[in-house]
Design an enzyme around this catalytic site. Structure first.
Site, PDB file in Angstrom:
ATOM      1  N   PRO A 183       0.929  -1.319   0.007  1.00 28.00           N
ATOM      2  CA  PRO A 183      -0.028  -0.023   0.075  1.00 28.00           C
ATOM      3  C   PRO A 183       0.846   1.363  -0.124  1.00 28.00           C
ATOM      4  O   PRO A 183       1.775   1.400   0.811  1.00 28.00           O
ATOM      5  CB  PRO A 183      -0.863  -0.078   1.292  1.00 28.00           C
ATOM      6  N   HIS A 184       0.696   2.160  -0.873  1.00 31.66           N
ATOM      7  CA  HIS A 184       1.201   3.560  -1.014  1.00 31.66           C
ATOM      8  C   HIS A 184       0.179   4.593  -1.457  1.00 31.66           C
ATOM      9  O   HIS A 184      -0.833   4.349  -1.967  1.00 31.66           O
ATOM     10  CB  HIS A 184       2.371   3.239  -1.764  1.00 31.66           C
ATOM     11  N   GLY A 185       0.610   5.691  -1.268  1.00 29.42           N
ATOM     12  CA  GLY A 185      -0.047   6.813  -1.594  1.00 29.42           C
ATOM     13  C   GLY A 185      -0.178   7.199  -2.984  1.00 29.42           C
ATOM     14  O   GLY A 185       0.514   6.539  -3.928  1.00 29.42           O
TER      15      GLY A 185
END
Length: 145
Positions: A62-64
């Site tokens: 998960p990352h922005g």
């Protein structure tokens, strides 16, 4: 430059039991490390709504979003190892790695992680690790220049 991954940014076992809680757990660790502002976690959910961050071999990253770059203070990685698989859109996840890349640095971190997790022998070593310290030693490559 400071290390992208420190021992304090590894949690084993993780406490989340759902995908959303795993994203929150990995994101909060980046906040606690001083790498991102709390708003970055919201952008991690935005990213997940547009495309799954499941990568295969029990890994989700998960990352922005690109729009969240102003919430990133420095490049960092959080690593959470779960004792039981988490359902990630029908896939089993045992590792959630939160990534924040300062000024585009996430691609370099992602490529280093991809090299480790694309090798099933390396994944087996990560699965066999009995402590956060062992995981840290196995993932040291992310800190190399």
């Amino acid at each position: 430059m400071s290390d992208v991954l420190t021992l304090s940014q590894i949690r084993m076992p993780g406490t989340a039991r759902s995908k959303d809680d795993a994203i929150r757990e990995a994101g909060q660790m980046l906040v606690d490390a001083g790498a991102v502002t709390p708003e970055y976690i919201d952008s991690m959910f935005d990213r997940e709504r547009s495309v799954s961050t499941y990568m295969g071999n029990y890994l989700a990253i998960p990352h922005g979003t690109n729009e969240s770059k102003e919430t990133i203070k420095r490049s960092a990685l959080s690593v959470v190892r779960y004792p039981e698989p988490i359902d990630w859109d029908g896939n089993q996840v045992l590792f959630a790695l939160g990534i924040a890349g300062y000024q585009g640095g996430h691609m370099d971190i992602l490529s280093r992680i991809a090299i480790v997790f694309s090798d099933t022998d390396e994944v087996d070593k990560l699965l066999a690790a009995r402590s956060a310290e062992e995981l840290y030693q196995l993932l040291q490559a992310v800190n190399e220049d």
